[in-house]
Design a protein around this motif. Structure first.
Motif, PDB file in Angstrom:
ATOM      1  N   ASP A 272       0.847  -1.203   0.000  1.00  0.00           N
ATOM      2  CA  ASP A 272       0.000   0.000   0.000  1.00  0.00           C
ATOM      3  C   ASP A 272       0.876   1.244   0.000  1.00  0.00           C
ATOM      4  O   ASP A 272       0.600   2.217  -0.720  1.00  0.00           O
ATOM      5  N   ARG A 275       2.423   2.369  -3.253  1.00  0.00           N
ATOM      6  CA  ARG A 275       1.544   2.937  -4.287  1.00  0.00           C
ATOM      7  C   ARG A 275       1.786   4.430  -4.507  1.00  0.00           C
ATOM      8  O   ARG A 275       1.488   4.969  -5.578  1.00  0.00           O
ATOM      9  N   GLU A 278       3.648   5.231  -7.582  1.00  0.00           N
ATOM     10  CA  GLU A 278       3.080   4.834  -8.885  1.00  0.00           C
ATOM     11  C   GLU A 278       3.039   5.949  -9.930  1.00  0.00           C
ATOM     12  O   GLU A 278       3.299   5.696 -11.103  1.00  0.00           O
TER      13      GLU A 278
END
Lengths: 423, 132
Positions: A272, A275, A278
């Protein structure tokens, strides 16, 4: 005025050339990047994911405080020619020195355990092998490196792994946050008296102004035999490093705030947290994040173990120093080995790496003000420091750091007592 | 050519470097004070410093009495020294160049296992001499 006096004053207040400043800033910037250990990365990510940009002002506020606290840690060692634990023992006696140092040692070992978990979770991301299987080999490898190899040589190469966290800067811009919102939350302080907000604030301050760095800074000055002559350059180096460290932290919060907070996503696992990268790395965000966490852990864990050993050896008056061979300072290295064993035990027993990382930093936030108060008292003591005693700006910023952390700790304790811990 | 690691006779000394502090010498002085259980041990520590350390003290003295004139030069630290002397301890006082002070303090603090070791703040070398 006598010629020797003039030379002494010139040595203390010489003008620095631009080249000298540039040369001093280089290593500091790299070291500053390394100051963000896995627990720090996790804390900044959680703060960004749970409060958005709402605690950015604390990072801005803590930057001068961090610089001053690190500078006084370096100064007290260069003037008194010894480390913090020894100085606390010889100045205030064992009754004050022992609990102060033991608090740091406990916080360090817990943070080591949490960092080990973070590295193991990062390896799970890369390999798919469950994190618990990585803890023991990682602890063994790092204990070996710390005790039997030259950490300084090893750390030079690891710094390049940690440099991947600079990609948070690009990720933050690519995530297209509302920059007006970011600026407003950075420049205008505001408080929310909820347990979750205060927990984040204490953890953020604890991971930024962190106790092990005070001991590490002072012991490093003693090992390097720097002395008072180079203090002006040293202060520039420290300032550059700490500013860079907080810039990285700022962009981690902005990036996680833009990617996760805006979508009401929580951080429950390392995947998590990854991310947030990203927008920059796309499908490679996990690899990039895991690489950075492993590098940060490899760099930080030996520092945490060594700072604990410097503290205990300084209290006991044992031979100490990473420059000494293990046979020449056996107790010092035994403390390093023991701290790895306990940290490994904690890591194996823990079930939630992200929570362990976060709460270890809350503990740092509770312990740090005690040590800051003692350090300001030491460096304001004319008997110990002579002409190098703290000036008014240093005292004001130093006491403000201690006060801010104490107020946050008391508010958190009150909120938890009345409303309980957030889920 | 012989290389390091083959025994003392074969060491290629060109590869050896003794790292000295970068601080300028002759500018600042520092006084290191160490207390030992008795004056004999303080003398022993001084002997160790002279024989086994590259540090050359500019001044060195073992105090056994609180009437010694050297106490006046210690200013704020005189009270600590008097207390140690009253307890029957021996006190070693050395004045060294600031560049050597880390090494001197480390030796007295860690290697000789003194009861306590303190360093006075650095002062201009001439003032420390008492001829300022």
């Amino acid at each position: 005025m006598a010629e020797a006096d003039i030379r002494a004053r010139r040595a203390a207040h010489k003008r620095l050339t631009f080249k000298e400043i540039l040369r001093a800033v280089g290593p500091g910037v790299i070291t500053g990047g390394a100051d963000n250990d896995p627990a720090g990365i996790a804390t900044y990510s959680i703060v960004g994911a749970t409060a958005g940009f709402g605690q950015n002002w604390l990072l801005l506020l803590s930057t001068p405080m961090l610089i001053v606290v690190q500078q006084i840690s370096a100064k007290v060692a260069n003037v008194t020619k010894t480390d913090l634990a020894t100085l606390l023992r010889t100045t205030y006696g064992a009754r004050i020195a022992t609990p102060a140092v033991l608090l740091m040692v406990i916080a360090n070992v817990i943070t080591m355990g949490a960092d080990l978990l973070a590295m193991a979770a990062a390896l799970q991301l890369l390999t798919g092998v469950k994190f618990v299987f990585w803890v023991v080999p990682l602890a063994g490898l790092m204990a070996y490196v710390t005790i039997f190899t030259e950490y300084k040589v090893f750390s030079k190469y690891l710094l390049w792994l940690v440099a991947v966290f600079a990609t948070y800067i690009l990720a933050a811009f690519l995530a297209r946050p509302n920059w007006g919102d970011v600026l407003r939350n950075t420049l205008i302080p505001h408080m929310s008296f909820t347990p979750a907000y205060l927990l984040g604030a204490v953890a953020l301050l604890g991971t930024t102004i962190t106790p092990y760095l005070f001991f590490w800074q002072a012991s490093g000055e003693v090992e390097e035999r720097r002395g008072v002559d180079g203090m002006a350059l040293r202060n520039i180096d420290i300032s550059a490093g700490m500013i860079w460290s907080n810039i990285t932290a700022f962009f981690i919060i902005v990036s996680t705030g833009a990617v996760l907070y805006s979508h009401h996503a929580e951080i429950r696992t390392a995947a998590d947290a990854a991310r947030a990268l990203e927008p920059f790395a796309g499908p490679y965000a996990t690899v990039l994040f895991a690489t950075g966490i492993i590098g940060a852990g490899l760099l930080a864990i030996p520092v945490l173990a060594s700072s604990a050993a410097f503290g205990v050896a300084g209290l006991a008056g044992w031979r100490r120093g990473l420059g000494r061979h293990a046979q020449n300072a056996p107790q010092f290295y035994v403390v390093i080995g023991l701290s790895f064993l306990v940290a490994m035990e904690l890591a194996v027993g823990a079930v939630d790496p992200i929570k362990a990382l976060f709460y270890s930093q809350v503990l740092d936030g509770v312990i740090a003000p005690v040590l800051i108060v003692l350090m300001i008292l030491l460096t304001s003591n004319r008997k110990l420091m002579g002409d190098y005693v703290n000036g008014l700006p240093t005292k004001v910023i130093g006491w403000s750091a201690a006060a801010a952390m104490i107020v946050a700790d008391i508010a958190l304790a009150y909120q938890i007592a009345t409303k309980g811990l957030p889920g | 050519m012989q290389y390091v690691g083959r025994g003392l006779d074969d060491v290629d000394a060109r590869r050896l470097r003794v790292r000295r502090p970068d601080s300028p010498r002759g500018v600042l002085d520092q006084t290191i004070i160490s207390a030992y259980p008795n004056p004999d041990l303080a003398e022993y520590a001084l002997g160790l410093l002279r024989e086994h350390s590259p540090v050359a003290p500019k001044e060195a003295q073992v105090l056994a009495s609180d009437r010694d004139a050297a106490l006046d030069r210690l200013q704020d630290f005189a009270a600590d020294v008097r207390k140690a002397l009253e307890a029957g301890n021996g006190v070693l006082i050395i004045r060294v160049d600031e560049a050597d002070a880390f090494e001197a303090r480390e030796l007295l603090d860690e290697d000789t296992r003194s009861l306590w070791t303190m360093a006075t703040p650095p002062v201009p070398a001439r003032a420390a001499n008492g001829r300022g």
